[in-house]
Design a protein around this motif. Structure first.
Motif, PDB file in Angstrom:
ATOM      1  N   ASP A  90     -40.610 -89.934  50.104  1.00  0.00           N
ATOM      2  CA  ASP A  90     -41.446 -90.895  50.836  1.00  0.00           C
ATOM      3  C   ASP A  90     -40.728 -92.237  51.033  1.00  0.00           C
ATOM      4  OD1 ASP A  90     -43.331 -88.931  50.815  1.00  0.00           O
ATOM      5  OD2 ASP A  90     -44.750 -89.949  49.477  1.00  0.00           O
ATOM      6  N   ASP A  91     -39.405 -92.190  51.141  1.00  0.00           N
ATOM      7  CA  ASP A  91     -38.615 -93.417  51.322  1.00  0.00           C
ATOM      8  C   ASP A  91     -39.020 -94.102  52.619  1.00  0.00           C
ATOM      9  OD1 ASP A  91     -36.529 -95.322  51.790  1.00  0.00           O
ATOM     10  OD2 ASP A  91     -35.196 -94.170  50.484  1.00  0.00           O
ATOM     11  N   GLU A  92     -39.476 -95.346  52.500  1.00  0.00           N
ATOM     12  CA  GLU A  92     -39.975 -96.090  53.656  1.00  0.00           C
ATOM     13  C   GLU A  92     -38.897 -96.957  54.305  1.00  0.00           C
ATOM     14  OE1 GLU A  92     -40.018 -98.711  50.159  1.00  0.00           O
ATOM     15  OE2 GLU A  92     -40.466 -96.598  50.494  1.00  0.00           O
ATOM     16  N   VAL A  93     -37.712 -97.042  53.699  1.00  0.00           N
ATOM     17  CA  VAL A  93     -36.625 -97.868  54.236  1.00  0.00           C
ATOM     18  C   VAL A  93     -35.560 -96.993  54.890  1.00  0.00           C
ATOM     19  CG1 VAL A  93     -34.807 -99.543  53.644  1.00  0.00           C
ATOM     20  CG2 VAL A  93     -37.046 -99.665  52.512  1.00  0.00           C
ATOM     21  N   ILE A  94     -35.077 -96.000  54.139  1.00  0.00           N
ATOM     22  CA  ILE A  94     -34.113 -95.029  54.672  1.00  0.00           C
ATOM     23  C   ILE A  94     -34.784 -93.660  54.573  1.00  0.00           C
ATOM     24  CG2 ILE A  94     -31.830 -93.980  54.406  1.00  0.00           C
ATOM     25  CD1 ILE A  94     -30.958 -96.627  53.037  1.00  0.00           C
ATOM     26  N   ASP A  95     -35.170 -93.120  55.710  1.00  0.00           N
ATOM     27  CA  ASP A  95     -35.965 -91.895  55.721  1.00  0.00           C
ATOM     28  C   ASP A  95     -35.270 -90.770  54.955  1.00  0.00           C
ATOM     29  OD1 ASP A  95     -38.445 -90.648  57.124  1.00  0.00           O
ATOM     30  OD2 ASP A  95     -36.839 -89.177  57.415  1.00  0.00           O
ATOM     31  N   PHE A  96     -36.085 -89.913  54.342  1.00  0.00           N
ATOM     32  CA  PHE A  96     -35.607 -88.767  53.566  1.00  0.00           C
ATOM     33  C   PHE A  96     -34.641 -87.892  54.370  1.00  0.00           C
ATOM     34  CE2 PHE A  96     -36.960 -84.351  51.957  1.00  0.00           C
ATOM     35  CZ  PHE A  96     -36.001 -84.340  50.946  1.00  0.00           C
ATOM     36  N   SER A  97     -34.816 -87.851  55.704  1.00  0.00           N
ATOM     37  CA  SER A  97     -33.937 -87.035  56.555  1.00  0.00           C
ATOM     38  C   SER A  97     -32.470 -87.448  56.417  1.00  0.00           C
ATOM     39  CB  SER A  97     -34.362 -87.145  58.023  1.00  0.00           C
ATOM     40  OG  SER A  97     -34.334 -88.502  58.444  1.00  0.00           O
ATOM     41  N   HIS A  98     -32.209 -88.719  56.085  1.00  0.00           N
ATOM     42  CA  HIS A  98     -30.827 -89.185  55.887  1.00  0.00           C
ATOM     43  C   HIS A  98     -30.199 -88.489  54.679  1.00  0.00           C
ATOM     44  CE1 HIS A  98     -30.655 -92.775  58.676  1.00  0.00           C
ATOM     45  NE2 HIS A  98     -31.938 -92.477  58.698  1.00  0.00           N
ATOM     46  N   GLY A  99     -30.941 -88.428  53.576  1.00  0.00           N
ATOM     47  CA  GLY A  99     -30.441 -87.753  52.379  1.00  0.00           C
ATOM     48  C   GLY A  99     -30.151 -86.293  52.648  1.00  0.00           C
ATOM     49  N   LEU A 100     -31.069 -85.613  53.371  1.00  0.00           N
ATOM     50  CA  LEU A 100     -30.884 -84.198  53.708  1.00  0.00           C
ATOM     51  C   LEU A 100     -29.623 -83.990  54.542  1.00  0.00           C
ATOM     52  CD1 LEU A 100     -34.572 -83.282  54.643  1.00  0.00           C
ATOM     53  CD2 LEU A 100     -33.278 -82.309  52.735  1.00  0.00           C
ATOM     54  N   ALA A 101     -29.423 -84.853  55.548  1.00  0.00           N
ATOM     55  CA  ALA A 101     -28.271 -84.702  56.446  1.00  0.00           C
ATOM     56  C   ALA A 101     -26.952 -84.961  55.710  1.00  0.00           C
ATOM     57  CB  ALA A 101     -28.409 -85.653  57.631  1.00  0.00           C
ATOM     58  N   ILE A 102     -26.934 -85.997  54.862  1.00  0.00           N
ATOM     59  CA  ILE A 102     -25.727 -86.290  54.077  1.00  0.00           C
ATOM     60  C   ILE A 102     -25.410 -85.112  53.157  1.00  0.00           C
ATOM     61  CG2 ILE A 102     -24.827 -87.742  52.198  1.00  0.00           C
ATOM     62  CD1 ILE A 102     -24.656 -89.312  54.739  1.00  0.00           C
ATOM     63  N   TYR A 103     -26.435 -84.602  52.488  1.00  0.00           N
ATOM     64  CA  TYR A 103     -26.262 -83.445  51.588  1.00  0.00           C
ATOM     65  C   TYR A 103     -25.669 -82.250  52.346  1.00  0.00           C
ATOM     66  CZ  TYR A 103     -27.642 -79.284  48.937  1.00  0.00           C
ATOM     67  OH  TYR A 103     -27.646 -78.067  48.296  1.00  0.00           O
ATOM     68  N   ASP A 104     -26.190 -81.989  53.544  1.00  0.00           N
ATOM     69  CA  ASP A 104     -25.718 -80.849  54.343  1.00  0.00           C
ATOM     70  C   ASP A 104     -24.246 -80.972  54.729  1.00  0.00           C
ATOM     71  OD1 ASP A 104     -28.073 -79.449  54.279  1.00  0.00           O
ATOM     72  OD2 ASP A 104     -28.828 -80.256  56.179  1.00  0.00           O
ATOM     73  N   ARG A 105     -23.748 -82.214  54.827  1.00  0.00           N
ATOM     74  CA  ARG A 105     -22.366 -82.424  55.284  1.00  0.00           C
ATOM     75  C   ARG A 105     -21.361 -82.543  54.140  1.00  0.00           C
ATOM     76  NH1 ARG A 105     -22.302 -84.533  60.614  1.00  0.00           N
ATOM     77  NH2 ARG A 105     -20.031 -84.280  60.547  1.00  0.00           N
ATOM     78  N   CYS A 106     -21.842 -82.543  52.889  1.00  0.00           N
ATOM     79  CA  CYS A 106     -20.934 -82.671  51.735  1.00  0.00           C
ATOM     80  C   CYS A 106     -20.283 -81.326  51.418  1.00  0.00           C
ATOM     81  CB  CYS A 106     -21.695 -83.133  50.489  1.00  0.00           C
ATOM     82  SG  CYS A 106     -22.162 -84.840  50.501  1.00  0.00           S
ATOM     83  N   PRO A 107     -18.953 -81.249  51.435  1.00  0.00           N
ATOM     84  CA  PRO A 107     -18.298 -79.970  51.135  1.00  0.00           C
ATOM     85  C   PRO A 107     -18.562 -79.462  49.720  1.00  0.00           C
ATOM     86  CG  PRO A 107     -16.750 -81.498  52.170  1.00  0.00           C
ATOM     87  CD  PRO A 107     -17.994 -82.281  51.860  1.00  0.00           C
ATOM     88  N   ARG A 108     -18.708 -80.374  48.738  1.00  0.00           N
ATOM     89  CA  ARG A 108     -18.881 -79.944  47.345  1.00  0.00           C
ATOM     90  C   ARG A 108     -20.158 -80.514  46.734  1.00  0.00           C
ATOM     91  NH1 ARG A 108     -13.886 -80.885  43.640  1.00  0.00           N
ATOM     92  NH2 ARG A 108     -15.154 -79.574  42.260  1.00  0.00           N
ATOM     93  N   ALA A 109     -21.237 -80.436  47.494  1.00  0.00           N
ATOM     94  CA  ALA A 109     -22.516 -80.934  46.981  1.00  0.00           C
ATOM     95  C   ALA A 109     -23.034 -80.029  45.865  1.00  0.00           C
ATOM     96  CB  ALA A 109     -23.534 -81.004  48.105  1.00  0.00           C
TER      97      ALA A 109
END
Length: 287
Positions: free
Chosen positions: A234-253
């Motif tokens: 429920d992040d009201e400053v940086i939407d949760f979708s940002h975390g999901l997208a960053i996670y998806d692009r990490c080679p070794r998440a």
């Protein structure tokens, strides 16, 4: 179409904002300094003095675990650094890039508490224009600030890269990802990361424009270290979708931590936050 209105598109193409303006608008809110550094007669050794706005929660004994000093960036700025010796047998040191609207004074109690609970020492610094650091906050200064902190941690304390965990929170994920895309380290923790400045300002933006600031989404595929992503749903400053997208692009998440119901500034108050960090540091990275 990427969801921008006609007037917004006209504005962007006719007079696109420079990255510095996006960065300044979105990101930089240095607070009134909550601390000062008192130099001795030689001018080389400093004592940390916290004022009441720092809300220090510990005793003098814990305060003595904190070493403070100034270092210089390649842009000629002098930035304040803090080394917190939380644990005598810590294998890892966090290089912590804090969030917006705080400085080292306000973060000092948190660093003591976090480091002692997950058995890590903590090294942190204030961005240009924050706390006791000179200059003005800017995207370019963010990158040179963390470079100076990294080099200082390596040379002053002799800590090798495999024993350094880069921890970025909110705006602090920007320099963290930049550094991690250029150096291999023990691990990376991205707490409430953002994809880019434009994607925060205009949530429907689907690509990185040439005038965008903080293009972390384009750098994160070059991060070769293990990455733990943490975000409140429920992040009201940086939407949760940002975390999901960053996670998806990490080679070794590794398995991320999505904190159900958490906002931007309260993830640390949830029990699973410390549990996940402990497991990452003492189990996953060791094995």
């Amino acid at each position: 179409m990427n969801g921008l209105s006609l007037s917004e598109l006209c504005c962007l193409f006719c007079c696109p904002p420079c990255p510095g303006k996006i960065a300044a608008k979105l990101a930089f809110l240095p607070p009134e300094p909550t601390y000062s550094l008192i130099a001795d007669e030689t001018g080389s050794k400093y004592t940390l003095h916290l004022n009441e706005r720092a809300e220090w929660q510990y005793t003098q004994k814990e305060l003595e675990k904190i070493e403070v000093f100034m270092t210089r960036t390649d842009k000629g700025k002098r930035i304040a650094c803090m080394f917190v010796r939380c644990s005598p047998n810590a294998r890892f040191t966090l290089l912590f890039s804090h969030g917006n609207a705080v400085d080292l004074g306000q973060m000092s109690s948190f660093y003591i508490g976090l480091g002692s609970r997950i058995n890590c020492n903590v090294f942190s610094y204030d961005y240009s224009g924050y706390g006791y650091s000179t200059g003005k906050p800017s995207e370019k200064n963010l990158y040179s600030d963390i470079d100076a902190a990294w080099q200082t941690l390596r040379t002053r304390y002799g800590i090798s890269p495999e024993n350094i965990i880069l921890y970025g929170q909110s705006i602090g994920t920007v320099p963290t990802i930049d550094l991690a895309s250029r150096y291999e380290v023990g691990a990376v923790i991205l707490h409430s990361p953002l994809m880019s400045g434009m994607r925060v300002a205009f949530p429907d933006t689907k690509r990185t424009w040439f005038f965008d600031a903080f293009p972390s989404i384009d750098k994160v595929p070059r991060v070769t270290s293990p990455v733990l992503v943490i975000h409140g749903t429920d992040d009201e400053v940086i939407d949760f979708s940002h975390g999901l997208a960053i996670y998806d692009r990490c080679p070794r998440a590794v398995d991320p931590l999505w904190v159900e119901g958490a906002g931007h500034n309260d993830v640390e108050l949830y029990g699973q936050y410390l549990e996940r960090l402990k497991r990452f540091v003492s189990v996953e990275l060791v094995n």
